[in-house]
Design a protein around this motif. Structure first.
Motif, PDB file in Angstrom:
ATOM      1  N   VAL A 189      11.668  -1.469   5.548  1.00 16.05           N
ATOM      2  CA  VAL A 189      12.022  -1.100   6.920  1.00 16.05           C
ATOM      3  C   VAL A 189      10.853  -1.288   7.878  1.00 16.05           C
ATOM      4  O   VAL A 189      11.028  -1.224   9.093  1.00 16.05           O
ATOM      5  N   TYR A 190       9.668  -1.518   7.349  1.00 17.30           N
ATOM      6  CA  TYR A 190       8.476  -1.647   8.190  1.00 17.30           C
ATOM      7  C   TYR A 190       8.238  -3.120   8.521  1.00 17.30           C
ATOM      8  O   TYR A 190       8.332  -3.984   7.649  1.00 17.30           O
ATOM      9  N   ASP A 191       7.907  -3.381   9.777  1.00 18.19           N
ATOM     10  CA  ASP A 191       7.758  -4.778  10.182  1.00 18.19           C
ATOM     11  C   ASP A 191       6.325  -5.178  10.486  1.00 18.19           C
ATOM     12  O   ASP A 191       6.046  -6.371  10.639  1.00 18.19           O
ATOM     13  N   HIS A 192       5.435  -4.226  10.587  1.00 16.85           N
ATOM     14  CA  HIS A 192       4.033  -4.568  10.784  1.00 16.85           C
ATOM     15  C   HIS A 192       3.174  -3.676   9.903  1.00 16.85           C
ATOM     16  O   HIS A 192       3.455  -2.480   9.755  1.00 16.85           O
ATOM     17  N   TRP A 193       2.118  -4.290   9.370  1.00 21.08           N
ATOM     18  CA  TRP A 193       1.236  -3.608   8.418  1.00 21.08           C
ATOM     19  C   TRP A 193      -0.217  -3.825   8.809  1.00 21.08           C
ATOM     20  O   TRP A 193      -0.583  -4.867   9.370  1.00 21.08           O
ATOM     21  N   GLY A 194      -1.035  -2.822   8.472  1.00 20.30           N
ATOM     22  CA  GLY A 194      -2.464  -2.999   8.616  1.00 20.30           C
ATOM     23  C   GLY A 194      -3.046  -3.715   7.412  1.00 20.30           C
ATOM     24  O   GLY A 194      -2.322  -4.066   6.470  1.00 20.30           O
ATOM     25  N   GLN A 195      -4.349  -3.899   7.439  1.00 21.86           N
ATOM     26  CA  GLN A 195      -5.026  -4.655   6.376  1.00 21.86           C
ATOM     27  C   GLN A 195      -5.421  -3.767   5.209  1.00 21.86           C
ATOM     28  O   GLN A 195      -5.782  -4.260   4.142  1.00 21.86           O
ATOM     29  N   GLY A 196      -5.373  -2.462   5.390  1.00 19.90           N
ATOM     30  CA  GLY A 196      -5.681  -1.526   4.316  1.00 19.90           C
ATOM     31  C   GLY A 196      -7.106  -1.002   4.359  1.00 19.90           C
ATOM     32  O   GLY A 196      -8.012  -1.668   4.877  1.00 19.90           O
ATOM     33  N   THR A 197      -7.291   0.176   3.811  1.00 19.44           N
ATOM     34  CA  THR A 197      -8.611   0.779   3.685  1.00 19.44           C
ATOM     35  C   THR A 197      -8.717   1.395   2.294  1.00 19.44           C
ATOM     36  O   THR A 197      -7.775   2.029   1.807  1.00 19.44           O
ATOM     37  N   GLN A 198      -9.852   1.198   1.650  1.00 21.92           N
ATOM     38  CA  GLN A 198     -10.033   1.643   0.266  1.00 21.92           C
ATOM     39  C   GLN A 198     -10.400   3.118   0.225  1.00 21.92           C
ATOM     40  O   GLN A 198     -11.316   3.566   0.944  1.00 21.92           O
ATOM     41  N   VAL A 199      -9.714   3.846  -0.628  1.00 23.56           N
ATOM     42  CA  VAL A 199     -10.051   5.242  -0.926  1.00 23.56           C
ATOM     43  C   VAL A 199     -10.337   5.333  -2.421  1.00 23.56           C
ATOM     44  O   VAL A 199      -9.513   4.923  -3.243  1.00 23.56           O
ATOM     45  N   THR A 200     -11.522   5.824  -2.748  1.00 28.50           N
ATOM     46  CA  THR A 200     -11.917   5.978  -4.138  1.00 28.50           C
ATOM     47  C   THR A 200     -12.303   7.428  -4.377  1.00 28.50           C
ATOM     48  O   THR A 200     -13.169   7.965  -3.682  1.00 28.50           O
ATOM     49  N   VAL A 201     -11.656   8.046  -5.360  1.00 31.68           N
ATOM     50  CA  VAL A 201     -11.923   9.443  -5.689  1.00 31.68           C
ATOM     51  C   VAL A 201     -12.543   9.487  -7.077  1.00 31.68           C
ATOM     52  O   VAL A 201     -11.918   9.068  -8.061  1.00 31.68           O
ATOM     53  N   SER A 202     -13.756   9.980  -7.141  1.00 33.92           N
ATOM     54  CA  SER A 202     -14.459  10.043  -8.427  1.00 33.92           C
ATOM     55  C   SER A 202     -14.224  11.399  -9.083  1.00 33.92           C
ATOM     56  O   SER A 202     -14.069  12.424  -8.412  1.00 33.92           O
ATOM     57  N   SER A 203     -14.223  11.377 -10.400  1.00 31.51           N
ATOM     58  CA  SER A 203     -13.968  12.617 -11.153  1.00 31.51           C
ATOM     59  C   SER A 203     -15.260  13.364 -11.445  1.00 31.51           C
ATOM     60  O   SER A 203     -16.347  12.864 -11.225  1.00 31.51           O
TER      61      SER A 203
END
Length: 123
Positions: free
Chosen positions: A109-123
């Motif tokens: 249903v979405y017609d436009h998207w961003g390029q993304g951003t990385q999320v990293t969660v360390s344990s």
């Protein structure tokens, strides 16, 4: 030209918080619903949260109670506040916009998207 630009990703320890932003341009922001999706390595992209034009919010069960989506129409920006982060939240996070009402959990249903951003969660 419609543009969506995510920011705010990074590296955080488990239990920490991050706030993602998605700044939009090229369309009347208040007329569109916005969504956040994520894609972890080796997995399909999945729905995270969405907010309608009127401000109704929707969440994946995996993030309910930990993540909050909000929008600031004068700033043409949607946010994703992420608290109590877990290693399994590690992914590239994408924002997207749609003129449709409903079906917000579906990518189609979405017609436009961003390029993304990385999320990293360390344990």
């Amino acid at each position: 030209q419609v543009q969506l630009v995510e920011s705010g990703g990074g590296l955080v320890q488990a239990g920490g918080s991050l706030r993602l932003s998605c700044a939009t341009s090229g369309r009347t922001f208040s007329s569109y619903a916005m969504g956040w999706f994520r894609q972890a390595p080796g997995k399909e992209r999945e729905f995270v949260a969405a907010i309608s034009r009127s401000g109704s919010t929707y969440y994946a069960d995996s993030v309910k109670g930990r993540f909050t989506i909000s929008r600031d129409n004068p700033k043409n920006t949607v946010y994703l506040q992420m608290n109590s982060l877990k290693p399994e939240d590690t992914a590239v996070y994408y924002c997207a916009s749609t003129y449709y009402s409903g079906g917000y959990t579906q990518e189609g249903v979405y017609d436009h998207w961003g390029q993304g951003t990385q999320v990293t969660v360390s344990s």
